[in-house]
Design a protein around this motif. Structure first.
Motif, short mmCIF file in Angstrom:
data_model
loop_
_atom_site.label_atom_id
_atom_site.label_comp_id
_atom_site.label_asym_id
_atom_site.label_seq_id
_atom_site.Cartn_x
_atom_site.Cartn_y
_atom_site.Cartn_z
N ALA A 31 22.73 23.26 -63.60
CA ALA A 31 23.78 24.18 -64.06
C ALA A 31 25.16 23.61 -63.74
N ILE A 32 25.29 22.96 -62.59
CA ILE A 32 26.57 22.36 -62.21
C ILE A 32 26.89 21.18 -63.12
N GLU A 33 25.89 20.33 -63.37
CA GLU A 33 26.09 19.17 -64.24
C GLU A 33 26.50 19.59 -65.65
N ALA A 34 25.94 20.72 -66.11
CA ALA A 34 26.27 21.24 -67.44
C ALA A 34 27.58 22.01 -67.44
N ASP A 35 28.15 22.21 -66.25
CA ASP A 35 29.38 22.99 -66.10
C ASP A 35 29.21 24.39 -66.70
N ASP A 36 28.02 24.97 -66.46
CA ASP A 36 27.65 26.27 -66.99
C ASP A 36 27.86 27.32 -65.88
N GLU A 37 29.02 27.93 -65.87
CA GLU A 37 29.41 28.87 -64.81
C GLU A 37 28.42 30.03 -64.67
N GLU A 38 28.01 30.63 -65.79
CA GLU A 38 27.11 31.78 -65.73
C GLU A 38 25.76 31.39 -65.13
N ASN A 39 25.18 30.30 -65.61
CA ASN A 39 23.90 29.84 -65.09
C ASN A 39 24.04 29.39 -63.63
N PHE A 40 25.15 28.74 -63.31
CA PHE A 40 25.43 28.33 -61.93
C PHE A 40 25.36 29.53 -61.00
N ARG A 41 26.02 30.61 -61.37
CA ARG A 41 26.06 31.81 -60.52
C ARG A 41 24.66 32.37 -60.32
N VAL A 42 23.88 32.44 -61.41
CA VAL A 42 22.50 32.94 -61.32
C VAL A 42 21.67 32.05 -60.40
N ARG A 43 21.78 30.74 -60.57
CA ARG A 43 20.98 29.77 -59.79
C ARG A 43 21.40 29.75 -58.32
N LEU A 44 22.69 29.85 -58.04
CA LEU A 44 23.14 29.88 -56.65
C LEU A 44 22.59 31.11 -55.95
N HIS A 45 22.68 32.26 -56.60
CA HIS A 45 22.17 33.50 -55.99
C HIS A 45 20.66 33.44 -55.82
N ALA A 46 19.95 32.85 -56.77
CA ALA A 46 18.49 32.72 -56.65
C ALA A 46 18.12 31.86 -55.44
N LEU A 47 18.82 30.75 -55.25
CA LEU A 47 18.55 29.88 -54.11
C LEU A 47 18.84 30.59 -52.80
N LEU A 48 20.00 31.21 -52.69
CA LEU A 48 20.35 31.90 -51.45
C LEU A 48 19.42 33.08 -51.17
N ASP A 49 19.07 33.83 -52.21
CA ASP A 49 18.14 34.95 -52.03
C ASP A 49 16.79 34.47 -51.52
N LYS A 50 16.30 33.35 -52.05
CA LYS A 50 15.01 32.82 -51.63
C LYS A 50 15.08 32.34 -50.18
N VAL A 51 16.18 31.69 -49.80
CA VAL A 51 16.35 31.25 -48.41
C VAL A 51 16.33 32.47 -47.49
N ARG A 52 17.03 33.52 -47.87
CA ARG A 52 17.04 34.73 -47.05
C ARG A 52 15.65 35.36 -46.96
N HIS A 53 14.92 35.31 -48.08
CA HIS A 53 13.60 35.94 -48.14
C HIS A 53 12.55 35.19 -47.31
N VAL A 54 12.50 33.88 -47.44
CA VAL A 54 11.48 33.10 -46.74
C VAL A 54 11.90 32.72 -45.32
N GLY A 55 13.19 32.79 -45.05
CA GLY A 55 13.69 32.38 -43.73
C GLY A 55 13.61 33.49 -42.71
N LYS A 56 13.48 33.07 -41.47
CA LYS A 56 13.50 34.00 -40.35
C LYS A 56 14.90 33.94 -39.75
N ALA A 57 15.62 35.05 -39.80
CA ALA A 57 17.00 35.09 -39.31
C ALA A 57 17.05 34.81 -37.81
N LEU A 58 17.98 33.95 -37.42
CA LEU A 58 18.22 33.70 -36.00
C LEU A 58 19.30 34.65 -35.51
N SER A 59 19.25 34.98 -34.26
CA SER A 59 20.24 35.91 -33.72
C SER A 59 21.63 35.28 -33.76
N ASP A 60 22.62 36.13 -33.82
CA ASP A 60 24.01 35.67 -33.91
C ASP A 60 24.43 34.85 -32.70
#
Length: 92
Positions: A31-60
């Protein structure tokens, strides 16, 4: 693997989840290489959401060194482009 999402904190990711995260990272790079802002936003949120979902949060108050640093959800396409390495945001 310890991953920091800028502005949010750290999570611990299992090695078993890296392949899926790499796929999402590849889609984000495309999405970044294509300079596709809309797809970029969707893909960035998908990656971050998956990291949050599969990851175990560490304490602050945890002081673990981060092996990976991911951009915040509101990062611009240019900001993320500057963070990309030869293997994307997530090497592997």
């Amino acid at each position: 693997m310890i991953v920091r999402i800028m502005g949010e904190g750290q999570v611990e990711i299992s090695a078993d989840d890296i392949a899926l995260l790499n796929q999402l990272d590849s889609e984000l790079e495309s999405a970044i290489e294509a300079d596709d802002e809309e797809n970029f936003r969707v893909r960035l949120h998908a990656l971050l959401d998956k990291v949050r979902h599969v990851g175990k949060a560490l304490s602050d108050d945890s002081l673990e060194p981060s092996e990976l640093i991911l951009p915040p959800a509101d990062a611009s396409i240019e900001e993320v482009r500057e963070m990309l390495g030869d293997q994307g945001l997530i090497p592997g």
